[in-house]
Write an enzyme that holds these catalytic residues in place. Structure first.
Site, PDB file in Angstrom:
ATOM      1  N   GLY A 182      -0.059   4.383   0.376  1.00 36.60           N
ATOM      2  CA  GLY A 182      -0.877   5.606   0.785  1.00 36.60           C
ATOM      3  C   GLY A 182      -0.021   6.216   1.668  1.00 36.60           C
ATOM      4  O   GLY A 182       1.126   6.125   1.561  1.00 36.60           O
ATOM      5  N   CYS A 236      -8.232  15.043  14.652  1.00 42.49           N
ATOM      6  CA  CYS A 236      -9.149  15.263  13.715  1.00 42.49           C
ATOM      7  C   CYS A 236      -9.154  16.959  13.631  1.00 42.49           C
ATOM      8  O   CYS A 236      -9.726  17.580  14.455  1.00 42.49           O
ATOM      9  CB  CYS A 236     -10.444  14.917  13.965  1.00 42.49           C
ATOM     10  SG  CYS A 236     -11.631  15.227  12.887  1.00 42.49           S
ATOM     11  N   GLY A 243       0.845  -0.954   0.074  1.00 43.62           N
ATOM     12  CA  GLY A 243       0.069  -0.031  -0.072  1.00 43.62           C
ATOM     13  C   GLY A 243       0.864   1.209   0.005  1.00 43.62           C
ATOM     14  O   GLY A 243       1.675   1.538   0.938  1.00 43.62           O
ATOM     15  N   CYS A 296     -11.624   8.970   9.215  1.00 45.33           N
ATOM     16  CA  CYS A 296     -11.629  10.316   9.841  1.00 45.33           C
ATOM     17  C   CYS A 296     -13.283  10.583  10.256  1.00 45.33           C
ATOM     18  O   CYS A 296     -14.098  11.121   9.558  1.00 45.33           O
ATOM     19  CB  CYS A 296     -11.501  11.309   8.628  1.00 45.33           C
ATOM     20  SG  CYS A 296     -11.267  13.017   9.193  1.00 45.33           S
TER      21      CYS A 296
END
Length: 440
Positions: free
Chosen positions: A42, A375, A40, A196
């Site tokens: 990402g 966040c 991956g 998220c």
């Protein structure tokens, strides 16, 4: 065989990905071996691949070019994405009209330095007993079919239904929000784990602000329909966000999961926690689909009963001794914290240090992950609440000693998200900022 890494982070573009590692059996039936294989490319995969290479170099034990390989068949890397390969952070900005979606992607092949090998294939299955994987060019998709009528609604340009959780539909979010002059605007969030968890309400706050500033606020009724029992998982922030919701006149229903959409009649059906259903009329609806572990992880020996890669929450190493050369971070891991890019920035240095130590000495180091995540919660244009917390949903705020309580919405934090964070992807070390943490 040498030790391997499954830095399991699912990220970017039109195909899914995670992070795992070591010996690869290619789809051509040719057997290839690597010291570290990352599944991956990402935010998690790219970060860990580079940090591992640099850690060995810093220790005076440099790896050879090609010892670290990354598997990923995607064409592009996107600034922050959601579970099951779709976009979140950049698409919130796009949906809010703060940028074009093409501004937040780069050709994946351009992001690999010469010493990191990239193989444009995805993992099909794991064989941890032999430290190997098989690959395929096929990808996986988010569970758009988890809500009846959602795929059809997203494909209909006049449906009023959109989602920031897809690169293909995030521009539609902005169009629908801009076009709405009056009516009912519903913003949803499913129960359970999503990428998220603040994103579903970020786009709601931005829409509310736009309607207020354009004189449409009195003509549009906004409701937040969430499958969760609260506004946010951390009580300190949740209480303030709920007070803000009430102050701004935004309605809410908690523990209400969207189960179907009837575009023709503009009706959305929600299931309550007691199993009963409720219909709501909508003019505009922003939908967050249900999410979960990827099938190729879920059906493998390295997964826990829920389908996540089962790792120790402090060391990020697999809990089963026979799979001790497997590490995981990010979306595919079993770590009990929010799945955000901020979490990865704190997880990656710990994983790197422990993987290096295992490969070098056979034992993990003293490096431990405390569950830190963040966040950056947009609450309007020019303002943002910077939520930061660790395991147990306990606040862990980086700027409170300098700026005060981080429940206060600040313009500085807004520019952090909009102008800084997109360009420090892979160069940020969680609470340590631009400086790699040191472990005793």
């Amino acid at each position: 065989m040498s030790n391997m890494l499954p830095a399991c982070r699912r990220v970017t573009g039109p195909r899914a990905r995670q992070t795992v590692a070591l010996a690869r059996y290619a789809s051509t039936s040719t057997k290839e071996k690597f010291r570290v294989l990352v599944v991956g490319a990402g935010s998690g995969g790219l970060t860990v691949a580079n940090q591992i290479y640099n850690r060995f170099k810093a220790a005076g034990k440099p790896l050879n070019a090609g010892d670290v390989v990354v598997l990923d068949a995607a064409d592009y890397h996107y600034y922050q994405v959601s579970t099951q390969n779709q976009t979140v952070t950049y698409s919130t900005l796009v949906g809010a009209g703060l940028g074009s979606k093409t501004d937040f992607r780069r050709p994946l092949a351009s992001l690999f330095p010469p010493h990191i090998t990239h193989i444009a294939e995805n993992v099909k299955s794991f064989y941890p007993e032999s430290s190997s994987v098989t690959t395929t060019s096929a990808g996986l998709k988010i569970n758009w079919d988890g809500i009846a009528g959602l795929p059809q609604a997203l494909a209909d340009p006049s449906s009023g239904v959109s989602s920031i959780y897809s690169y293909d539909t995030c521009s539609k979010v902005q169009h629908d929000i801009d076009a709405l002059q009056s009516g009912n605007a519903i913003f949803t969030q499913p129960a359970g784990i999503i990428k998220c968890p603040g994103a579903p309400q970020k786009i709601m706050w931005m829409a509310w602000d736009k309607y207020q500033k354009s004189g449409r606020g009195n003509n549009i009724k906004i409701d937040f329909m969430t499958g969760m029992p609260f506004m946010f998982s951390v009580k300190k922030y949740s209480d303030v966000l709920n007070a803000l919701r009430i102050e701004r006149g935004i309605g809410a229903e908690f523990q209400h999961n969207l189960v179907s959409i009837d575009v023709a009649n503009r009706k959305a059906t929600f299931k309550k926690v007691d199993g009963s259903i409720m219909d709501r009329d909508f003019t505009l609806m922003h939908v967050v689909p249900p999410m979960g572990p990827l099938d190729f992880i879920k059906g493998s020996p390295i997964a826990d009963p829920a389908g996540w890669v089962e790792v120790d929450q402090a060391t990020l190493r697999h809990v089963k001794p026979e799979f001790g050369n497997i590490f995981a971070l990010g979306d595919c891991s079993s770590l009990p914290t929010a799945k955000t890019i901020a979490a990865i920035t704190s997880q990656a240095p710990v994983l790197t240090e422990n993987l290096f130590s295992v490969m070098d000495t056979g034992k993990v180091s003293s490096a431990k992950y405390d569950g830190y995540t963040s966040c950056p919660l947009l609450t309007g244009y020019g303002e943002l609440m910077l939520t930061e917390f660790k395991y147990g949903f306990v606040p862990k705020e980086s700027f409170a000693n300098y700026l005060g309580d981080q429940t206060k919405r600040r313009r500085l934090f807004y520019h952090f998200k909009k102008d800084l964070f997109p360009w420090v992807d892979g160069k940020w070390f969680g609470p340590s900022g631009l400086f790699r943490p040191k472990f005793v």
